[in-house]
Design an enzyme around this catalytic site. Structure first.
Site, PDB file in Angstrom:
ATOM      1  N   HIS A 345       0.848  -1.200   0.000  1.00  0.00           N
ATOM      2  CA  HIS A 345       0.000   0.000   0.000  1.00  0.00           C
ATOM      3  C   HIS A 345       0.876   1.240   0.000  1.00  0.00           C
ATOM      4  O   HIS A 345       1.838   1.336   0.760  1.00  0.00           O
ATOM      5  CB  HIS A 345      -0.911  -0.012   1.238  1.00  0.00           C
ATOM      6  N   THR A 412       3.558  -6.048   2.962  1.00  0.00           N
ATOM      7  CA  THR A 412       4.714  -6.492   2.173  1.00  0.00           C
ATOM      8  C   THR A 412       5.387  -5.329   1.444  1.00  0.00           C
ATOM      9  O   THR A 412       6.495  -5.486   0.939  1.00  0.00           O
ATOM     10  CB  THR A 412       4.274  -7.575   1.168  1.00  0.00           C
ATOM     11  N   GLU A 413       4.722  -4.185   1.355  1.00  0.00           N
ATOM     12  CA  GLU A 413       5.332  -2.994   0.739  1.00  0.00           C
ATOM     13  C   GLU A 413       4.652  -1.750   1.291  1.00  0.00           C
ATOM     14  O   GLU A 413       3.419  -1.669   1.290  1.00  0.00           O
ATOM     15  CB  GLU A 413       5.130  -2.974  -0.783  1.00  0.00           C
ATOM     16  N   ASN A 414       5.465  -0.800   1.740  1.00  0.00           N
ATOM     17  CA  ASN A 414       4.938   0.529   2.073  1.00  0.00           C
ATOM     18  C   ASN A 414       6.130   1.477   2.129  1.00  0.00           C
ATOM     19  O   ASN A 414       7.128   1.184   2.785  1.00  0.00           O
ATOM     20  CB  ASN A 414       4.202   0.502   3.420  1.00  0.00           C
TER      21      ASN A 414
END
Ligand code: NOJ
EC number: 3.2.1.21
Length: 570
Positions: A345, A412-414
């Site tokens: 996100h 898993t992604e920011n």
């Protein structure tokens, strides 16, 4: 993500009224804007990530085959400044140094991906298994574990073997399901004794939409209105098959978990009193994350996708919907194939309803009947599409909780990028702010009862940012791509994130407020080191090339001189 995507935001409005109107949303009541001091549960996992094509380099070394990204990036005009990730961060050679950086930051986990064509150069197991590729990942995994860092391993971060694209049309073809399953099965066999967290696909939305609908990403196909739906259909089937393979063949021995990582922006209705806007915002999220999450958790595509795409297909005069259909066996096979949900996100959009009359020019984007808007007051330090809107993160996490039965979540992604400027500044104030605010919203979501187990900052290093080349830097560490040694320099956010990790959150106001100041103190010395880099690399060149050459010449001359001397004597 590209400028084109940004241009799909048809309007940019000052949304003063709407911002205050949306204050009524239940789980954010009274809290928007206020900071929450507190810590994460013990055992909460902190880390950062990267992916094979973006960081490894060594694109044609040690028997690796070509991926669709190698080929796409080598075509002129596809990537900003025609950059390629042929060398990128040289992670293939420098992973030991990188693990030292992670250790110093006290990471609990590191997220990376395995390059399919590094393991099966021609995509297919029967063809050839590249043992050198396996050894690279073995060494990486072993060294992570030696340093108490848990590997979270993605099996597909967009780098399909080129052979499979050429022979079969890649994800347009259902045969990818079995080929991907063979690859995953080999990874379970060879690495599964040590890897306990597997992510089948990273952000399949991009693979489908940008790879097969808009063509901004590899393989660059523009199959508007059908390509993305077909690719996604096969990706979902492939995910389910791999989950079942693990479940039946490996789980009892290896005791790991298999999930998928979905990217999702949050969509907020422009006017929360307008039912059409509320529905449009819901549609935005359903067409984004729900497209993949709903089949996996609930057994079929979101009803709203079936309704909209079905209706528009009928209006076009098509006999069947452009959205493929799962058979009832497939539905039950796919449902429940997720041990944890990975969430990527970055940002949020305001959404309003807009009808696109169906007819020629149908696409994934027009199928949704909506418009994306942004508030120009939102900070936008780097990538054009990435506005910092922390409260959207909490809303998205709560949406996941209610829609999919409160699954176990790993972020898993920011993270946030900066555009390359002439003068590099390692004092990345806005990144510290972004991490502080987004991680705080995640903490609030945890208090709301969302089951978040870990957080992955994106990314460890500056790296190849797909169609934007090296122009957008997401790293905690700055990488000097002009220097062939690709040195890494810590940005201030390294210190900041380190403090969040060591405090396991935000202990109290006094302490947290001192973090930025302390982080900024150290980054000015790193800035000086970086500024001296051209000189250092010049000196390195002197030691590596000039000194040995001069020495060899001296030895030769001395030898010739000696010969003359000796000749005179005898
Ligand atoms: C999502 C992708 O998975 C990742 O590779 C990329 O770097 C980020 N978006 C930022 O654009």
């Amino acid at each position: 993500m590209s400028l084109q995507r940004m241009l799909k935001l048809h309007y940019v409005l000052v949304l003063v009224l709407c911002v205050s109107a949306s204050e009524d949303f239940d789980w954010t009541k009274n809290e928007r804007g206020s900071f929450y001091y507190g810590t994460f549960p013990t055992g909460f996992s902190w880390g950062a990530g990267g992916s094979a094509y973006q960081t490894e380099g060594a694109w044609d070394k040690d028997g690796k085959g070509m991926s669709i990204w190698d080929v796409f990036a080598h075509k002129k005009g596809k990537i900003f400044l025609n950059d390629t990730a042929d060398h990128s961060c040289e992670g293939y050679y420098k992973f030991k140094d990188d693990i030292t950086l992670m250790k110093d930051m006290k990471f609990n986990h590191y997220r990376f991906s395995i390059s399919w064509p590094r393991i099966f150069p021609n995509g297919i197991k029967a063809d050839h298994i590249n043992e050198k590729g396996i050894k690279y990942y073995d060494d990486l995994i072993n060294m992570l574990l030696d340093n108490n860092i848990t590997p979270i391993v993605t099996l597909y971060h967009w780098d399909l073997p080129q052979v499979l694209q050429e022979k079969y049309g890649g994800w347009q073809n259902v045969s990818m399901v079995n080929y991907f399953n063979d690859f995953a099965n080999l990874c379970f066999e060879r690495f599964g004794d040590r890897v306990k967290y597997w992510v089948t696909f990273n952000n399949p939305w991009s693979s489908a939409v940008e790879g097969y609908e808009t063509g901004e990403h590899a393989p660059g196909l523009k199959l508007r209105g059908t390509g993305a739906y077909k690719a996604a259909h096969h990706i979902i089937k492939a995910h389910a098959k791999v989950w079942h393979t693990y479940d039946t063949q490996w789980r009892s021995k290896q005791k790991g978990l298999v999930g998928i990582s979905l990217l999702a922006d949050w969509g907020e209705p422009v006017d929360i009193t307008n039912q059409r806007d509320i529905e449009a915002a819901e549609r935005y999220v359903q067409f984004y994350m729900g497209w993949f999450a709903t089949p996996i958790f609930n057994g079929d595509y979101p009803q709203v996708m079936k309704d909209y795409i079905g209706r528009k297909s009928a209006q076009q005069g098509l006999g069947t919907s452009r959205l493929p259909v799962f058979s009832s066996q497939e539905k039950s096979y796919i449902k429940g194939t997720c041990d944890f949900l990975g969430i990527g996100h970055f940002t949020t959009r305001y959404i309003t309803q807009k009808n696109y009359p169906s007819g020629r020019g149908n696409s994934y984007f027009t199928d949704r009947d909506l418009v994306e808007l942004v508030d120009p007051r939102w900070p936008d330090p780097g990538s054009e599409w990435l506005y910092s809107v922390p409260w959207g993160f909490r809303r998205l996490l709560n949406f996941v909780k209610t829609q999919y039965g409160n699954p176990m979540i790993y972020v898993t992604e920011n993270g946030v990028s900066e555009k390359v400027q002439r003068c590099t500044d390692l004092c990345d104030d806005w990144r510290m702010q972004y991490f502080k605010d987004y991680i705080n919203e995640m903490l609030k979501a945890l208090k709301d009862g969302v089951n978040v187990k870990g957080y992955t900052a994106w990314s460890l290093l500056d790296k190849f940012e797909w169609d934007e080349g090296f122009s957008e830097r997401f790293g905690l560490f700055y990488v000097d791509f002009l220097n062939k040694n690709k040195p890494r320099y810590p940005k201030a956010s390294v210190q900041y994130y380190k403090r969040i990790i060591s405090s396991n959150g935000f202990p109290n106001q006094r302490e947290v407020e001192s973090w930025k100041r302390k982080a900024t103190e150290t980054c000015s010395s790193s800035n000086q080191l970086l500024a001296a880099d051209p000189l250092t690399s010049h000196m390195e060149m002197v030691t590596e090339i000039v000194v040995p050459t001069v020495c060899t010449l001296c030895i030769l001359l001395a030898a010739v001189f000696l010969m003359f001397l000796l000749r005179g004597r005898f």
